[in-house]
Design a protein around this motif. Structure first.
Motif, PDB file in Angstrom:
ATOM      1  N   SER A 178      -1.067  -1.082  10.763  1.00  0.00           N
ATOM      2  CA  SER A 178      -0.051  -2.106  10.506  1.00  0.00           C
ATOM      3  C   SER A 178       0.262  -2.898  11.769  1.00  0.00           C
ATOM      4  O   SER A 178       0.447  -4.116  11.720  1.00  0.00           O
ATOM      5  CB  SER A 178       1.230  -1.449   9.972  1.00  0.00           C
ATOM      6  OG  SER A 178       0.965  -0.767   8.769  1.00  0.00           O
ATOM      7  N   VAL A 218       2.586  -8.040   3.575  1.00  0.00           N
ATOM      8  CA  VAL A 218       1.935  -6.746   3.423  1.00  0.00           C
ATOM      9  C   VAL A 218       2.918  -5.685   3.880  1.00  0.00           C
ATOM     10  O   VAL A 218       3.474  -5.775   4.974  1.00  0.00           O
ATOM     11  CB  VAL A 218       0.634  -6.649   4.258  1.00  0.00           C
ATOM     12  CG1 VAL A 218       0.044  -5.236   4.169  1.00  0.00           C
ATOM     13  CG2 VAL A 218      -0.386  -7.678   3.785  1.00  0.00           C
ATOM     14  N   ALA A 256      -5.858   1.284   2.436  1.00  0.00           N
ATOM     15  CA  ALA A 256      -5.021   0.205   2.979  1.00  0.00           C
ATOM     16  C   ALA A 256      -5.867  -0.760   3.801  1.00  0.00           C
ATOM     17  O   ALA A 256      -5.691  -1.982   3.726  1.00  0.00           O
ATOM     18  CB  ALA A 256      -3.884   0.781   3.816  1.00  0.00           C
ATOM     19  N   MET A 315      -6.216  -4.652   2.657  1.00  0.00           N
ATOM     20  CA  MET A 315      -5.786  -5.665   3.627  1.00  0.00           C
ATOM     21  C   MET A 315      -6.939  -6.578   4.023  1.00  0.00           C
ATOM     22  O   MET A 315      -6.761  -7.796   4.157  1.00  0.00           O
ATOM     23  CB  MET A 315      -5.195  -4.987   4.869  1.00  0.00           C
ATOM     24  CG  MET A 315      -3.870  -4.291   4.601  1.00  0.00           C
ATOM     25  SD  MET A 315      -3.362  -3.205   5.949  1.00  0.00           S
ATOM     26  CE  MET A 315      -3.017  -4.414   7.232  1.00  0.00           C
ATOM     27  N   ASN A 358       0.855  -1.182   0.000  1.00  0.00           N
ATOM     28  CA  ASN A 358       0.000   0.000   0.000  1.00  0.00           C
ATOM     29  C   ASN A 358       0.890   1.231   0.000  1.00  0.00           C
ATOM     30  O   ASN A 358       1.427   1.628   1.031  1.00  0.00           O
ATOM     31  CB  ASN A 358      -0.926  -0.013   1.222  1.00  0.00           C
ATOM     32  CG  ASN A 358      -2.044  -1.009   1.068  1.00  0.00           C
ATOM     33  OD1 ASN A 358      -2.819  -0.937   0.120  1.00  0.00           O
ATOM     34  ND2 ASN A 358      -2.133  -1.959   1.983  1.00  0.00           N
ATOM     35  N   CYS A 359       1.081   1.787  -1.196  1.00  0.00           N
ATOM     36  CA  CYS A 359       1.990   2.914  -1.386  1.00  0.00           C
ATOM     37  C   CYS A 359       1.269   4.192  -1.797  1.00  0.00           C
ATOM     38  O   CYS A 359       1.828   5.275  -1.676  1.00  0.00           O
ATOM     39  CB  CYS A 359       3.048   2.549  -2.431  1.00  0.00           C
ATOM     40  SG  CYS A 359       4.358   3.770  -2.597  1.00  0.00           S
ATOM     41  N   GLY A 401       4.184  -2.546   9.139  1.00  0.00           N
ATOM     42  CA  GLY A 401       4.396  -1.244   8.533  1.00  0.00           C
ATOM     43  C   GLY A 401       5.825  -1.068   8.103  1.00  0.00           C
ATOM     44  O   GLY A 401       6.734  -1.659   8.662  1.00  0.00           O
ATOM     45  N   ILE A 423      -1.841   4.695   9.568  1.00  0.00           N
ATOM     46  CA  ILE A 423      -1.296   3.539   8.847  1.00  0.00           C
ATOM     47  C   ILE A 423      -0.315   2.770   9.717  1.00  0.00           C
ATOM     48  O   ILE A 423      -0.241   1.541   9.657  1.00  0.00           O
ATOM     49  CB  ILE A 423      -0.668   3.953   7.487  1.00  0.00           C
ATOM     50  CG1 ILE A 423      -0.603   2.758   6.521  1.00  0.00           C
ATOM     51  CG2 ILE A 423       0.703   4.533   7.621  1.00  0.00           C
ATOM     52  CD1 ILE A 423      -1.883   2.416   5.886  1.00  0.00           C
ATOM     53  N   ASN A 432       2.986  -1.572   4.275  1.00  0.00           N
ATOM     54  CA  ASN A 432       2.258  -0.308   4.237  1.00  0.00           C
ATOM     55  C   ASN A 432       3.269   0.819   4.343  1.00  0.00           C
ATOM     56  O   ASN A 432       4.020   0.891   5.317  1.00  0.00           O
ATOM     57  CB  ASN A 432       1.256  -0.228   5.391  1.00  0.00           C
ATOM     58  CG  ASN A 432       0.126  -1.217   5.237  1.00  0.00           C
ATOM     59  OD1 ASN A 432      -0.317  -1.492   4.130  1.00  0.00           O
ATOM     60  ND2 ASN A 432      -0.344  -1.764   6.340  1.00  0.00           N
TER      61      ASN A 432
END
Length: 195
Positions: free
Chosen positions: A167, A138, A119, A123, A90-91, A190, A163, A140
């Motif tokens: 995470s 994953v 995100a 997820m 997730n960018c 994260g 975020i 983030n």
């Protein structure tokens, strides 16, 4: 380069340019087939796909407005039909600098939706399958603004603190301890980035 992700499928949001595109290229170079998602003209999307495919891995663009949960759900289903999702990055992120009292409400909504809520939605769609298959990653992308505040960036800072917290929850639920409890699963977490 070691193609340790050969046979794996990855999705990188915000990957038609910048950091997201560089991540997509690196995953492809490691052997993954890469689903890219992001904004841009048809020419920009084609250029991003070509740069990912130049590594010798398959790539495909999956369009979705990350402000819209229904579009995210449709994108995730389409990616899963293309290949079971093994890596989710997730960018995607946007920012609008203005004092809190002058921050347009619609900018707050857009930034929280793209930087944080998207995100959550990706997820929520990806993690059960990863856990069921016993493999998943994953990442983030957060920021220094997930740790410290900055003037004129209320929605961005809120999204990046969020975020980091999201995470951490996923890591508790799906990490090593959770994996033993459920018999298999990913180890999401994260990954603070720059900014």
């Amino acid at each position: 380069m070691d193609r340790f992700l050969q046979g794996r499928t990855a999705l990188v949001t915000g990957s038609t340019s910048g950091i997201g595109l560089a991540i997509a290229q690196a995953l492809a170079a490691a052997g993954a087939r890469v689903a890219i998602n992001g904004l841009g003209t048809a020419e920009q999307v084609d250029a991003a796909l070509a740069s990912v495919a130049a590594t010798g891995s398959e790539s495909r663009h999956f369009g979705a407005d990350l402000r819209n949960p229904a579009e995210i759900e449709a994108m995730m289903a389409a990616v899963q039909d293309w290949g079971a999702l093994d890596v989710l990055v997730n960018c995607a992120g946007i920012q609008h600098a203005a004092p809190l009292a002058e921050q347009p409400a619609h900018k707050w909504d857009d930034i929280i939706a793209i930087n944080l809520s998207a995100a959550f939605h990706t997820m929520q769609q990806a993690l059960p399958g990863m856990a069921g298959r016993g493999y998943g990653r994953v990442v983030n992308i957060a920021s220094v603004h997930g740790l410290v505040a900055s003037k004129n960036k209320a929605p961005y800072v809120a999204s990046k603190f969020g975020i980091v917290g999201l995470s951490k929850v996923a890591a508790l639920e799906y990490g090593a301890g959770g994996r033993r409890a459920r018999g298999g699963g990913p180890r999401p977490g994260g990954c603070p980035g720059g900014g």
